[in-house]
Structures are given as structure tokens and as C-alpha cells.
Scaffold this active site. Sequence first.
Site, PDB file in Angstrom:
ATOM      1  N   CYS A  49       5.616  -0.089   7.127  1.00 12.44           N
ATOM      2  CA  CYS A  49       5.259   1.092   6.415  1.00 12.44           C
ATOM      3  C   CYS A  49       6.636   1.480   5.653  1.00 12.44           C
ATOM      4  CB  CYS A  49       4.926   2.253   7.227  1.00 12.44           C
ATOM      5  SG  CYS A  49       4.316   3.480   6.298  1.00 12.44           S
ATOM      6  N   LEU A  50       6.183   1.567   4.189  1.00 16.86           N
ATOM      7  CA  LEU A  50       7.235   2.031   3.461  1.00 16.86           C
ATOM      8  C   LEU A  50       8.162   3.327   3.982  1.00 16.86           C
ATOM      9  CD1 LEU A  50       5.678   1.247  -0.050  1.00 16.86           C
ATOM     10  CD2 LEU A  50       7.999   0.131   0.989  1.00 16.86           C
ATOM     11  N   HIS A 110      -4.884   1.908   7.623  1.00 18.96           N
ATOM     12  CA  HIS A 110      -3.453   2.278   7.743  1.00 18.96           C
ATOM     13  C   HIS A 110      -3.084   3.472   6.434  1.00 18.96           C
ATOM     14  CE1 HIS A 110       1.340   1.511   7.762  1.00 18.96           C
ATOM     15  NE2 HIS A 110       0.993   2.269   6.739  1.00 18.96           N
ATOM     16  N   GLU A 111      -3.546   3.099   5.424  1.00 18.48           N
ATOM     17  CA  GLU A 111      -3.270   4.270   4.055  1.00 18.48           C
ATOM     18  C   GLU A 111      -4.116   5.433   4.382  1.00 18.48           C
ATOM     19  OE1 GLU A 111      -0.842   3.700   2.508  1.00 18.48           O
ATOM     20  OE2 GLU A 111      -0.575   1.493   3.090  1.00 18.48           O
ATOM     21  N   GLN A 171       3.001   9.793   1.018  1.00 16.81           N
ATOM     22  CA  GLN A 171       4.297   9.383   1.049  1.00 16.81           C
ATOM     23  C   GLN A 171       5.166   9.807  -0.012  1.00 16.81           C
ATOM     24  OE1 GLN A 171       2.216   5.334   1.994  1.00 16.81           O
ATOM     25  NE2 GLN A 171       4.338   5.157   3.190  1.00 16.81           N
ATOM     26  N   HIS A 195      -2.632   7.956   6.541  1.00 13.21           N
ATOM     27  CA  HIS A 195      -1.544   8.719   6.054  1.00 13.21           C
ATOM     28  C   HIS A 195      -2.058  10.098   5.299  1.00 13.21           C
ATOM     29  CE1 HIS A 195       2.144   6.268   5.972  1.00 13.21           C
ATOM     30  NE2 HIS A 195       1.519   5.210   5.478  1.00 13.21           N
ATOM     31  N   GLY A 240       0.888  -1.066   0.001  1.00 10.15           N
ATOM     32  CA  GLY A 240       0.063   0.061   0.102  1.00 10.15           C
ATOM     33  C   GLY A 240       0.852   1.327  -0.189  1.00 10.15           C
TER      34      GLY A 240
HETATM   35  C1  QAP Z   1       1.023  -0.882   4.801  1.00 13.46           C
HETATM   36  O1  QAP Z   1       2.875  -1.287   4.217  1.00 13.46           O
HETATM   37  C2  QAP Z   1       0.624  -2.152   5.715  1.00 13.46           C
HETATM   38  O2  QAP Z   1       9.892  -1.879   6.607  1.00 13.46           O
HETATM   39  C3  QAP Z   1       1.639  -1.065   3.836  1.00 13.46           C
HETATM   40  O3  QAP Z   1      11.665  -2.553   4.635  1.00 13.46           O
HETATM   41  C4  QAP Z   1       1.672  -3.086   6.172  1.00 13.46           C
HETATM   42  O4  QAP Z   1       3.650  -2.003   2.041  1.00 13.46           O
HETATM   43  C5  QAP Z   1      -0.779  -2.306   6.354  1.00 13.46           C
HETATM   44  C6  QAP Z   1       7.697  -2.373   3.375  1.00 13.46           C
HETATM   45  C7  QAP Z   1       1.499  -4.027   6.927  1.00 13.46           C
HETATM   46  C8  QAP Z   1      -0.974  -3.523   6.997  1.00 13.46           C
HETATM   47  C9  QAP Z   1       0.014  -4.468   7.204  1.00 13.46           C
HETATM   48  C10 QAP Z   1       8.110  -2.138   4.839  1.00 13.46           C
HETATM   49  C11 QAP Z   1       8.576  -2.766   2.442  1.00 13.46           C
HETATM   50  C12 QAP Z   1       6.218  -2.565   2.915  1.00 13.46           C
HETATM   51  C13 QAP Z   1       9.439  -2.228   5.078  1.00 13.46           C
HETATM   52  C14 QAP Z   1       3.927  -1.785   3.246  1.00 13.46           C
HETATM   53  C15 QAP Z   1      10.294  -2.590   4.036  1.00 13.46           C
HETATM   54  C16 QAP Z   1      10.044  -3.035   2.792  1.00 13.46           C
HETATM   55  C17 QAP Z   1       5.364  -1.892   3.848  1.00 13.46           C
HETATM   56 CO    CO Z   2       2.180   3.187   5.362  1.00 13.14          CO
END
Ligand code: QAP
Ligand code: CO
Length: 203
Positions: A127-128, A169-170, A86, A173, A81
Site C-alpha cells: 500500500c502506498l 483493497h481500494e 490516501q 480505504h 491503485g
Molecule cells: C494496492 O498498492 C495493492 O510499499 C495498491 O514502497 C497492492 O500501489 C493491491 C507501493 C498490491 C493489491 C496488491 C508500495 C509502492 C505501491 C510500497 C500499491 C512502495 C512503493 C502500492
Molecule cells: Co492502499
Amino acid sequence: MVYTAITGRFRVVIIGPARMLTAVYTFLLEFHHKAMTIRTILEFPDPRLRTTAAPVATVDKRIRHLLDDMLETMYEAKGIGLAATQIDVHERIVVMDLSEERDSPLILINPEVEIIGDGQLEHDEGCLSVPGFYETVSRPDCIRLRALNEKGEAFELEPDGLQAVCIQHELDHLNGKLFVDYLSALKRQRIRKKLEKLHRQSA
Ligand code: QAP
Ligand code: CO
């Protein structure tokens, strides 16, 4: 097999069908205004992540171009997401893809979430914008989503599980909120210090 003939100033190369298709596709990408750009993802504690995004007035070509960039940026970063906030664009736009195959994008424009039940759901979140950190967050389990798609058409969804978590979550943001805000001040400070150190080292 590649056959090469020198004909005056031009080199004629006969290539196979696979490479021909690749060449045609590359040409179309470059000359059909479809080229996508991977954008820079802001990282916590960047203050720009605290901006409240404004609603999208009309879903036009500019928005669809932005959606292409957001999807490209999310897929390249291996995320599930990404909110426009972001990438430092403060408009109410989210892209998601929860599929294993990375081929089922979900686009949310001006999303609104209504809590329709009592349950809470605990899920590990990342989270990215907070790379390398994952923590458990509790959120409402039963929600209804209303949003516009990439054509500007309204739709509704009653997501559950990971999809319900990711949507919330999104949407956070777009309101300047991060998952680390649900953690203790101590945990949040530890994450902030580690990321600030990494940012100093790469500066
Ligand atoms: C939000 O997050 C989310 O630390 C989206 O090193 C995540 O795409 C909602 C990511 C989990 C619910 C559950 C994170 C990639 C990606 C990192 C993401 C990383 C590389 C996170
Ligand atoms: Co995020």
C-alpha cells in the site's frame, strides 16, 4: 543544431521539431487549466486514513481535476491503485492502473462490490500508505463491481485475480480500512512502530 540570433532585446532561438512540440505541450499544460498536482500521500498510522468517505453527488469539473491529481500522484509513486482517502480527500473515488505500460487507468466513482461466489484468493498486498511492507491477505475471489466512470456513467465489471484484489483493497480505504487490519495485532504493531520511527526521523 541550435541557431541563435540577437535581435534587439529578444533572443530568437530556432529549435528542432521535438523541442518545439515539448514547448507547445508545456504551454498548453500551463495555460489550459490542465496542470496536475502531485498530492501528499498519508501514511499509516495517520488517523485521517480511518475516515469514511462520502459519495460523490455529481461528476463535474472539480471531480475530473481531482482524478487528474490522483492519477499523477499514483503514477509518480509507482502505485497500481490509489483511493482519495490516501490524499486526505474523503470522497468515494479510486484510481487504478494494473497495466505494465502504465497507460490504462481505471476510474471508480462511488464503487460498490458484491460478493458473488464462495472462493477466497490469497495475494501479497502492499500500500502506498504503508510503504515498504508487503503481506499476504485473503479476500473473496468472485466479486461484481458497480461504479461510475469519469463521465458519470454507470458500468459493471466482474474482475478476477489482481484486479479483484486491488478493487477490494481500494474500496476498503474509502471505508477507513487498511490491509494491515487483516494481519495479526503483533504484525500490525511491528509495522506501526517501524513507520512511526521513520516518520520521527524525517520530521
Ligand atoms: C494496492 O498498492 C495493492 O510499499 C495498491 O514502497 C497492492 O500501489 C493491491 C507501493 C498490491 C493489491 C496488491 C508500495 C509502492 C505501491 C510500497 C500499491 C512502495 C512503493 C502500492
Ligand atoms: Co492502499
